[in-house]
Design an enzyme around this catalytic site. Structure first.
Site, PDB file in Angstrom:
ATOM      1  N   GLU A 177       0.957  -1.185  -0.099  1.00 14.98           N
ATOM      2  CA  GLU A 177      -0.188  -0.033  -0.082  1.00 14.98           C
ATOM      3  C   GLU A 177       0.778   1.233   0.210  1.00 14.98           C
ATOM      4  O   GLU A 177       1.206   1.734   1.147  1.00 14.98           O
ATOM      5  CB  GLU A 177      -0.994  -0.113   1.007  1.00 14.98           C
ATOM      6  CG  GLU A 177      -1.791   1.195   1.173  1.00 14.98           C
ATOM      7  CD  GLU A 177      -2.646   1.209   2.483  1.00 14.98           C
ATOM      8  OE1 GLU A 177      -3.380   2.444   2.573  1.00 14.98           O
ATOM      9  OE2 GLU A 177      -2.801   0.315   3.264  1.00 14.98           O
ATOM     10  N   LYS A 219      -2.268  -2.206  -3.294  1.00 15.02           N
ATOM     11  CA  LYS A 219      -3.558  -1.310  -2.648  1.00 15.02           C
ATOM     12  C   LYS A 219      -3.123   0.140  -2.930  1.00 15.02           C
ATOM     13  O   LYS A 219      -2.541   0.901  -1.971  1.00 15.02           O
ATOM     14  CB  LYS A 219      -3.787  -1.395  -1.180  1.00 15.02           C
ATOM     15  CG  LYS A 219      -4.819  -0.736  -0.827  1.00 15.02           C
ATOM     16  CD  LYS A 219      -5.174  -0.947   0.904  1.00 15.02           C
ATOM     17  CE  LYS A 219      -6.235  -0.245   1.673  1.00 15.02           C
ATOM     18  NZ  LYS A 219      -6.667  -0.578   2.935  1.00 15.02           N
TER      19      LYS A 219
END
Length: 342
Positions: A177, A219
């Site tokens: 992420e 992500k």
């Protein structure tokens, strides 16, 4: 030794029509949200709230996984059933937040580096035994005057890659992420340029660390105007530039991109995801879905208010948002669904 399991888990995490619930708020973040609504900031209230979310009837239809915090993965329902077992019985994969948060980057006070690598191999082994099958690590990139610096981007990319390699070694699918914050007054074009640089650095570092792209999930944040920019991009432009950036930087072997909402409002985050899938879904090598926190369950928290009598109302809110985002992950969302989904 985990190769086939990791591949299967990564594919399941981005199964058609399903996304990931980010319920991994730290003590501090959870308590701040509770305080705003007047909910007591106790461990029991945090446990009760997570139980209300996880026991929502039918929620497994729209969720492939749930990201848990260390406190939460060790908790159980009021009847004593571990949350990991509860989720698995609903067909939902338990995951765990592994990073220790973003701290000031040395010699660059306006930037951060995410910590948590010390002892990570042992923590991964413990969480795997507890039932987790994927993990999350968030890097934070700020756009501002003269930033992000190359040092910030490269240092965070390195940490993400080292985390991801350790996860795959230990049997957890890493969610990678790299969040480019929407804070600031930057334009859509500036956001695109920073995302482009960040994703290049991340995937270069992942390659160096031997991370297998078919055994991870990305992500990403969306390419979006800064929240204080006077010229806010249209839904169509956000979708177009986000997809352009991903096409240029994300290997085709990655099973899917599960977007973070990053401070967008509930409906805007859903609309952006829908536009990407409605326009580009059949042209992309990877699935596009959601891994939302506030944009998925803030409405449920506000309906719950810390009261058992409101559990059903809270669950209806979560079900509604999950159903709308499920539709968006298929390119089938319409704003009218907001009024009838619950």
């Amino acid at each position: 030794m985990y190769t086939q399991e990791l591949i299967a888990t990564a594919k399941a995490m981005v199964a058609p029509g399903k996304g990931i619930l980010a319920a991994d708020e730290s003590y501090g973040t959870a308590n701040k949200r509770f305080e705003k609504i007047g909910i007591p900031t106790t461990e029991e209230k945090r446990r009760a709230y997570r139980e209300a979310l996880f026991t929502t009837p039918g929620i497994g239809e729209f969720l492939s996984g749930v990201i848990l915090f260390d406190e939460t993965i060790r908790q159980a329902t009021k009847d004593g059933k571990p949350f990991t077992k509860l989720l698995l019985e609903a067909g939902i994969i338990p995951g765990i937040k592994l990073d220790a948060g973003a701290k000031p980057l040395a010699k660059s006070p306006d930037e951060t580096i995410t910590e948590g690598l010390d002892g990570l191999r042992d923590r991964i082994a413990e969480y795997y035994k507890m039932g987790a099958r994927f993990a999350k690590w968030r890097a934070v990139i700020t756009i501002g005057d003269g930033i992000p610096s190359h040092r910030c981007i490269d240092t965070n990319a390195n940490a993400l890659a080292r985390y991801a390699a350790l996860c795959q070694e230990g049997g957890l699918v890493p969610i990678v992420e790299p969040e480019v914050l929407m804070d600031g007054d930057h334009t859509l074009e500036r956001s695109y340029a920073v995302h482009h640089d960040v994703l290049k650095a991340v995937f270069d570092a992942l390659y160096v660390q031997g991370v297998e792209p078919d055994q991870m999930i990305l992500k990403p944040s969306m390419v979006i105007s800064g929240q204080d920019c006077p010229q806010q991009a249209s839904v169509e432009d956000v979708a177009r530039l986000t997809i352009k950036c991903l096409r240029e930087r994300v290997p085709a072997a990655v099973p899917g991109c599960a977007f973070l909402s990053g401070g967008q409002s509930d409906e805007v985050a859903t609309a952006h995801l829908n536009a990407m899938n409605a326009t580009f879904k059949d042209q992309l090598p990877w699935k596009l879905t959601f891994s939302y926190g506030r944009a998925l369950h803030q409405a449920a928290l506000e309906a719950w208010k810390g009261e058992d009598a409101n559990i059903s109302a809270a669950q209806k809110e979560l079900y509604r948002r999950a159903k709308c985002n499920s539709a968006a992950s298929l390119g089938q969302y319409a704003s009218e669904m907001e009024r009838v989904a619950a």
